[in-house]
Design a protein around this motif. Structure first.
Motif, PDB file in Angstrom:
ATOM      1  N   GLU A 101       2.054 -43.415  24.018  1.00 61.17           N
ATOM      2  CA  GLU A 101       3.202 -42.606  23.646  1.00 61.17           C
ATOM      3  C   GLU A 101       4.259 -43.392  22.881  1.00 61.17           C
ATOM      4  O   GLU A 101       5.150 -42.808  22.259  1.00 61.17           O
ATOM      5  CB  GLU A 101       3.847 -41.999  24.898  1.00 61.17           C
ATOM      6  CG  GLU A 101       3.031 -40.909  25.571  1.00 61.17           C
ATOM      7  CD  GLU A 101       2.928 -39.645  24.736  1.00 61.17           C
ATOM      8  OE1 GLU A 101       3.760 -39.457  23.828  1.00 61.17           O
ATOM      9  OE2 GLU A 101       2.001 -38.860  24.975  1.00 61.17           O
ATOM     10  N   ASP A 122       4.682 -37.146  18.215  1.00 56.05           N
ATOM     11  CA  ASP A 122       4.265 -35.908  18.859  1.00 56.05           C
ATOM     12  C   ASP A 122       5.039 -35.717  20.156  1.00 56.05           C
ATOM     13  O   ASP A 122       5.503 -36.665  20.781  1.00 56.05           O
ATOM     14  CB  ASP A 122       2.764 -35.943  19.171  1.00 56.05           C
ATOM     15  CG  ASP A 122       1.922 -35.887  17.905  1.00 56.05           C
ATOM     16  OD1 ASP A 122       2.473 -35.485  16.869  1.00 56.05           O
ATOM     17  OD2 ASP A 122       0.742 -36.259  17.965  1.00 56.05           O
ATOM     18  N   GLY A 123       5.134 -34.455  20.587  1.00 56.75           N
ATOM     19  CA  GLY A 123       5.792 -34.157  21.847  1.00 56.75           C
ATOM     20  C   GLY A 123       7.291 -34.006  21.689  1.00 56.75           C
ATOM     21  O   GLY A 123       7.853 -34.053  20.592  1.00 56.75           O
ATOM     22  N   ARG A 168       5.468 -35.586  28.234  1.00 53.89           N
ATOM     23  CA  ARG A 168       5.030 -35.387  26.853  1.00 53.89           C
ATOM     24  C   ARG A 168       5.764 -34.234  26.185  1.00 53.89           C
ATOM     25  O   ARG A 168       6.424 -34.415  25.172  1.00 53.89           O
ATOM     26  CB  ARG A 168       3.525 -35.170  26.782  1.00 53.89           C
ATOM     27  CG  ARG A 168       3.030 -35.006  25.348  1.00 53.89           C
ATOM     28  CD  ARG A 168       1.550 -35.194  25.231  1.00 53.89           C
ATOM     29  NE  ARG A 168       1.095 -34.981  23.859  1.00 53.89           N
ATOM     30  CZ  ARG A 168       1.214 -35.865  22.880  1.00 53.89           C
ATOM     31  NH1 ARG A 168       1.780 -37.024  23.105  1.00 53.89           N
ATOM     32  NH2 ARG A 168       0.767 -35.596  21.678  1.00 53.89           N
ATOM     33  N   THR A 169       5.640 -33.045  26.719  1.00 54.68           N
ATOM     34  CA  THR A 169       6.333 -31.889  26.149  1.00 54.68           C
ATOM     35  C   THR A 169       7.474 -31.427  27.050  1.00 54.68           C
ATOM     36  O   THR A 169       8.055 -30.369  26.845  1.00 54.68           O
ATOM     37  CB  THR A 169       5.354 -30.739  25.881  1.00 54.68           C
ATOM     38  OG1 THR A 169       4.481 -30.578  27.014  1.00 54.68           O
ATOM     39  CG2 THR A 169       4.499 -31.037  24.666  1.00 54.68           C
ATOM     40  N   THR A 189      -2.141 -43.606  28.515  1.00 62.28           N
ATOM     41  CA  THR A 189      -1.489 -42.539  27.762  1.00 62.28           C
ATOM     42  C   THR A 189      -0.026 -42.863  27.528  1.00 62.28           C
ATOM     43  O   THR A 189       0.509 -42.649  26.427  1.00 62.28           O
ATOM     44  CB  THR A 189      -1.614 -41.204  28.519  1.00 62.28           C
ATOM     45  OG1 THR A 189      -2.989 -40.916  28.735  1.00 62.28           O
ATOM     46  CG2 THR A 189      -0.996 -40.063  27.721  1.00 62.28           C
ATOM     47  N   ASP A 190       0.647 -43.383  28.562  1.00 67.21           N
ATOM     48  CA  ASP A 190       2.050 -43.761  28.402  1.00 67.21           C
ATOM     49  C   ASP A 190       2.204 -44.864  27.356  1.00 67.21           C
ATOM     50  O   ASP A 190       3.137 -44.847  26.551  1.00 67.21           O
ATOM     51  CB  ASP A 190       2.613 -44.241  29.739  1.00 67.21           C
ATOM     52  CG  ASP A 190       2.626 -43.150  30.789  1.00 67.21           C
ATOM     53  OD1 ASP A 190       3.300 -42.133  30.572  1.00 67.21           O
ATOM     54  OD2 ASP A 190       1.939 -43.307  31.808  1.00 67.21           O
ATOM     55  N   LEU A 193       9.666 -40.429  29.675  1.00 64.15           N
ATOM     56  CA  LEU A 193       8.231 -40.587  29.841  1.00 64.15           C
ATOM     57  C   LEU A 193       7.843 -40.558  31.325  1.00 64.15           C
ATOM     58  O   LEU A 193       8.684 -40.550  32.209  1.00 64.15           O
ATOM     59  CB  LEU A 193       7.772 -41.897  29.210  1.00 64.15           C
ATOM     60  CG  LEU A 193       8.011 -42.064  27.706  1.00 64.15           C
ATOM     61  CD1 LEU A 193       7.475 -43.409  27.238  1.00 64.15           C
ATOM     62  CD2 LEU A 193       7.369 -40.932  26.916  1.00 64.15           C
ATOM     63  N   HIS A 214       4.281 -39.435  34.056  1.00 61.06           N
ATOM     64  CA  HIS A 214       3.714 -38.206  34.627  1.00 61.06           C
ATOM     65  C   HIS A 214       2.977 -38.438  35.952  1.00 61.06           C
ATOM     66  O   HIS A 214       2.443 -37.485  36.519  1.00 61.06           O
ATOM     67  CB  HIS A 214       2.760 -37.538  33.628  1.00 61.06           C
ATOM     68  CG  HIS A 214       1.600 -38.399  33.219  1.00 61.06           C
ATOM     69  ND1 HIS A 214       1.693 -39.341  32.235  1.00 61.06           N
ATOM     70  CD2 HIS A 214       0.323 -38.467  33.673  1.00 61.06           C
ATOM     71  CE1 HIS A 214       0.535 -39.951  32.088  1.00 61.06           C
ATOM     72  NE2 HIS A 214      -0.326 -39.439  32.953  1.00 61.06           N
TER      73      HIS A 214
END
Length: 352
Positions: free
Chosen positions: A44, A49-50, A115-116, A40-41, A56, A58
Motif C-alpha cells: 500500500e 488506489d483506495g 484500503r477503502t 498487502t500493507d 492503514l 486491517h
C-alpha cells in the motif's frame, strides 16, 4: 490520536489525526491493542488506489470502548470492555444476494478497512457493530491480531470445494504466514500436510514441522514430486494450496496433484498466471481462487483456537509500537510477521 496514515503515492507515516466521534447507530468503537502487518500493507505504500488520505491496517484486535445505538437487522453481541477481533468489511450494501447469504467478501459495494476505509493502525477504530467477535479467554490480544489472516486460511481450506479432512493429502507451497496458517488449519481437521519452500526458508519450514506438518522441505534440495508419490503410493496430492505468490509455484502445484485434484490459489499475483490447460484436462483437475473470508470464517477460526488446535504466537516474529513503523515495514519485507501496538488498549498477558 496517533495513526499510520497514507497521504499519497509513497507517502505513509505516523501522524496525529482527530479523535473519533462517538459511534453512530449500528457501529462500535474499539480501542486498538494490536494490529498485524502483512505484505498487502507493505504494498500500500506505493500507488494511489483506495481512499486518500486513509489510516492503514486491517488485522485488528482490541477492546470495545463504546457502542452506538441499535439498528434493525444489525445484531450487537459484545459489551463495553470485551476483548474483540474485527472483520475487515467497513460497509456492505446488505441487499445483494451475497450479503443476504453472508458472503460479504463478494458484495460489489463492499469497502474494506485499511484500503477503502480507515483502518486499525491507530489508537481507535469505528466499525460495523456486527463485524466484531469476542476473543476467547484462551487467546491473547497479540494473537488476536492474526485472526484476520487465520480467517482467510479457514475460508480457503474449509469453506471452498476442497473437502479437506482426515485421509486427504494437502500440499502447501509458500511457508510464509498465510502458508503456515493454511497448513495448520488443514492439519487441525486431520489432513496430512506437506509444506514446500526454498532453502532460505529453513527457519519457517522448521516452524511448520513444529506445528504439525507431516513434512516441510525445500524444493531446491528435495525431489518434491517423488516425496509426494512416496507418501501417497503414487496417487499424488488431493489438494495444493498455493500461498507463495510465485508463478512458478502455481505451475508446479499442478504437477503435485493426482487425478481429480484441486489447486487453490490463495496468494495474490503480480503477473498473469499461465497454466498448462492440457494437464488440467487430462487429469481432470480444478483450479479455484480463494479470496478473503466471511463472518463464518472468523467463527470457525475462533473455535479452532479456543480448542487449542492451532498456534499463532509461534508465527509472530516482531512486536513494535507505531513509532517504529519504518522498521516494521523493513521486517515485513524480510518475511517477518510483525504486530504493531497502537496503544489504544494495553496488551494482556501474551502467554495466556
Amino acid at each position: 490520536m496517533k495513526a499510520i496514515v497514507k497521504t499519497g503515492d509513497g507517502q505513509v507515516g505516523l501522524r496525529e489525526v482527530p479523535d473519533l466521534p462517538p459511534p453512530g447507530p449500528g457501529t462500535i468503537t474499539v480501542n486498538v491493542a494490536a494490529t498485524g502487518i502483512c505484505g498487502t500493507d507493505r504494498g500500500e505504500i506505493a500507488g494511489t488506489d483506495g481512499l486518500i488520505p486513509r489510516i492503514l491496517g486491517h488485522e485488528v484486535a482490541g477492546v470495545v470502548a463504546a457502542i452506538g445505538g441499535p439498528v434493525p437487522g444489525v445484531p450487537i453481541a459484545v459489551s463495553v470492555g470485551d476483548r474483540v477481533v474485527l472483520e475487515t468489511d467497513a460497509y456492505l450494501c446488505r441487499s445483494c444476494h451475497w450479503c443476504r447469504t453472508e458472503q460479504f467478501n463478494r458484495c460489489p459495494s463492499r469497502t474494506g478497512i485499511g484500503r477503502t476505509a480507515d483502518g486499525g493502525l491507530a489508537e481507535q477504530i469505528t466499525i460495523r457493530a456486527d463485524a466484531v467477535h469476542r476473543l476467547p479467554e484462551t487467546v491473547s490480544l497479540l494473537e488476536g491480531a492474526l485472526l484476520e489472516p487465520l480467517a482467510v486460511a479457514v475460508h480457503a481450506v474449509l469453506e471452498g470445494p476442497f473437502a479437506v479432512g482426515p485421509g486427504r493429502t494437502v500440499v502447501v507451497t509458500g511457508p510464509g504466514t498465510m502458508g503456515q496458517l493454511v497448513a495448520q488449519v488443514a492439519g487441525a481437521v486431520g489432513a496430512r500436510v506437506l509444506v514446500i519452500g526454498l532453502d532460505r526458508h529453513e527457519k519457517r519450514l522448521h516452524t511448520a514441522r513444529r506445528n504439525g506438518a507431516f513434512a516441510a522441505v525445500s524444493a531446491e534440495t528435495t525431489d518434491v514430486p517423488a516425496l509426494i508419490n512416496g507418501v501417497t503410493g503414487g496417487m499424488g496430492a488431493d489438494v495444493v494450496f498455493e500461498c507463495s505468490g510465485a508463478i512458478s509455484q502455481a505451475a508446479a502445484g499442478l504437477d503435485y496433484l493426482g487425478k481429480g485434484g484441486k489447486l487453490g490459489l490463495v496468494a495474490f499475483y503480480k503477473e498473469p498466471l499461465t497454466i498448462d490447460a492440457m494437464t488440467v484436462v487430462h487429469n481432470e483437475l480444478e483450479v479455484v481462487g480463494c479470496r478473503g473470508k466471511r463472518a463464518s470464517s472468523f467463527r470457525t477460526a475462533l473455535s479452532l483456537l479456543d480448542g487449542g488446535r492451532l498456534s499463532l504466537s509461534s508465527l509472530i516474529g516482531s512486536v513494535r509500537p507505531l513509532e517504529e513503523w519504518d522498521e516494521a515495514i523493513d521486517e515485513v519485507g524480510q518475511g517477518i510477521k510483525v504486530v504493531m501496538t497502537p496503544g489504544g488498549a494495553p496488551l494482556d498477558n501474551p502467554e495466556r
